[in-house]
Design an enzyme around this catalytic site. Structure first.
Site, mmCIF file in Angstrom:
data_model
loop_
_atom_site.group_PDB
_atom_site.id
_atom_site.type_symbol
_atom_site.label_atom_id
_atom_site.label_comp_id
_atom_site.label_asym_id
_atom_site.label_seq_id
_atom_site.Cartn_x
_atom_site.Cartn_y
_atom_site.Cartn_z
ATOM 1 N N GLY A 74 2.267 1.909 10.725
ATOM 2 C CA GLY A 74 3.160 3.058 10.591
ATOM 3 C C GLY A 74 3.840 3.469 11.891
ATOM 4 N N ASN A 120 0.862 -1.183 0.000
ATOM 5 C CA ASN A 120 0.000 0.000 0.000
ATOM 6 C C ASN A 120 0.901 1.236 0.000
ATOM 7 O OD1 ASN A 120 -1.786 2.060 0.535
ATOM 8 N ND2 ASN A 120 -2.220 1.437 2.648
ATOM 9 N N GLU A 132 -6.862 4.219 7.939
ATOM 10 C CA GLU A 132 -6.728 5.657 7.673
ATOM 11 C C GLU A 132 -7.999 6.204 7.019
ATOM 12 O OE1 GLU A 132 -2.954 5.412 5.616
ATOM 13 O OE2 GLU A 132 -2.060 4.770 7.513
ATOM 14 N N GLU A 152 -5.385 -5.505 10.429
ATOM 15 C CA GLU A 152 -4.395 -4.452 10.628
ATOM 16 C C GLU A 152 -4.679 -3.738 11.953
ATOM 17 O OE1 GLU A 152 -2.370 -3.174 6.762
ATOM 18 O OE2 GLU A 152 -4.107 -1.900 7.034
ATOM 19 N N LYS A 167 0.132 4.280 -0.186
ATOM 20 C CA LYS A 167 -0.489 5.472 0.424
ATOM 21 C C LYS A 167 -0.262 6.702 -0.469
ATOM 22 C CE LYS A 167 0.333 3.397 4.877
ATOM 23 N NZ LYS A 167 0.113 3.502 6.288
ATOM 24 N N SER A 226 3.446 -2.544 10.269
ATOM 25 C CA SER A 226 4.911 -2.521 10.436
ATOM 26 C C SER A 226 5.587 -3.836 10.051
ATOM 27 C CB SER A 226 5.277 -2.117 11.870
ATOM 28 O OG SER A 226 4.788 -0.812 12.148
ATOM 29 N N HIS A 249 -9.415 0.619 4.920
ATOM 30 C CA HIS A 249 -8.136 0.851 5.619
ATOM 31 C C HIS A 249 -8.378 1.751 6.828
ATOM 32 C CE1 HIS A 249 -4.063 2.251 6.409
ATOM 33 N NE2 HIS A 249 -3.655 1.171 5.772
HETATM 34 C C1 PEP Z 1 -0.707 -0.100 5.962
HETATM 35 O O1 PEP Z 1 -0.747 1.066 5.635
HETATM 36 O O2 PEP Z 1 -1.594 -0.875 5.595
HETATM 37 C C2 PEP Z 1 0.403 -0.566 6.796
HETATM 38 C C3 PEP Z 1 0.344 -1.774 7.287
HETATM 39 O O3 PEP Z 1 1.434 0.327 7.021
HETATM 40 P P1 PEP Z 1 2.856 -0.005 7.727
HETATM 41 O O4 PEP Z 1 3.389 -1.260 7.101
HETATM 42 O O5 PEP Z 1 3.703 1.187 7.439
HETATM 43 O O6 PEP Z 1 2.573 -0.186 9.179
#
Ligand code: PEP
Length: 251
Positions: free
Chosen positions: A174, A9, A98, A168, A11, A214, A96
């Site tokens: 992040g 992703n 976000e 997630e 972003k 992460s 997601h």
């Molecule tokens: C994401 O945005 O779906 C995500 C898992 O980000 P990160 O790997 O940076 O935690």
């Protein structure tokens, strides 16, 4: 036997030039690898068409990061499922965290998008997960159950072959804080049993459940070796070809 899926992703990172550079880097490095999993990248809208051209004939598939639930209309700034299809997308990330938190998307909004994606022939990567305070209050399973049940409301079992779900935990996205493989496995196992309850044993056995939060080359192998973890949804670490390839190799 479920095939693992690693999805990146991007972003709101990478303009057109940067997108081309990253894709060329990924494809170049993948040439020397035997890829045993499905690989998806989800660049920003403005790079989708160009990315589709670059990815043609490769093992890497294309996805988008969001879409609107309506087919067309006066929705300034929005993108429809048919626009994504015609840009060359096969997948679309929906729900997601976000989108849920910054853009106030509700379970119902996400459910409408999931339905629209299926009817347009797109494969949703449906995301859900608890916040830190929800985990600390001991309501992780309750939150996950609500998000999954509402998000998949009225979705027939026949559509599930085209669905990927992604656990997630919001506190791990992040932040550099990864859920331990045990914490992730526990929720994945819960989600699989929930799918059995909502659909059937076969649906539960076949559904692909990714972990996201992460994930990096250093922790991917441990996470992906767990029985119910079928792949990774990667944010930060997918923005560099080397680290994305490192995760693909773990899968
Ligand atoms: C994401 O945005 O779906 C995500 C898992 O980000 P990160 O790997 O940076 O935690």
């Amino acid at each position: 036997m479920r095939k693992k899926i690693v999805a990146g992703n991007w972003k709101m990172f990478n303009n057109l030039e940067e997108s081309k550079e990253l894709i060329n880097g990924i494809l170049e490095k993948l040439k020397n690898e035997k890829v045993n999993c499905d690989v998806i990248i989800c660049p920003p809208y403005t790079s989708l068409s160009e990315s589709a051209g670059l990815l043609k004939g490769s093992v890497v598939k294309l996805g988008a990061q969001n879409m609107h639930a309506e087919d067309k209309g006066a929705f300034t700034g929005e993108i429809s499922s048919s626009m994504l299809k015609s840009a060359g997308c096969e997948y679309v990330i929906l729900g997601h965290s976000e989108r849920r938190t910054i853009f106030n998307e509700s379970d119902d909004d996400i459910n409408k998008k999931v339905k629209k994606a299926f009817s347009a022939g797109l494969k949703p990567i449906f995301c859900f997960g608890e916040t830190l305070s929800e985990r600390e209050s001991g309501i992780t399973n309750e939150v996950v159950k609500r998000q999954v049940t509402e998000g998949l409301k009225d979705i027939p079992e026949s559509d599930l072959v085209n669905l990927v779900v992604a656990y997630e935990p919001v506190w791990a996205i992040g932040t550099g804080k990864t859920a331990t493989p045990e914490q992730a496995e526990e929720v994945h196992s819960f989600v699989r049993s929930l799918i059995k309850e909502l659909y059937s044993e076969t649906a539960a056995e076949n559904i692909v459940i990714q972990y996201g939060g992460s994930v990096k080359p250093e922790n991917a192998a441990d996470l992906l070796s767990r029985k119910n973890i079928d792949g990774a949804l990667v944010g930060g670490a997918c923005l560099k070809a080397d680290s994305f390839i490192g995760i693909i190799k773990s899968a």
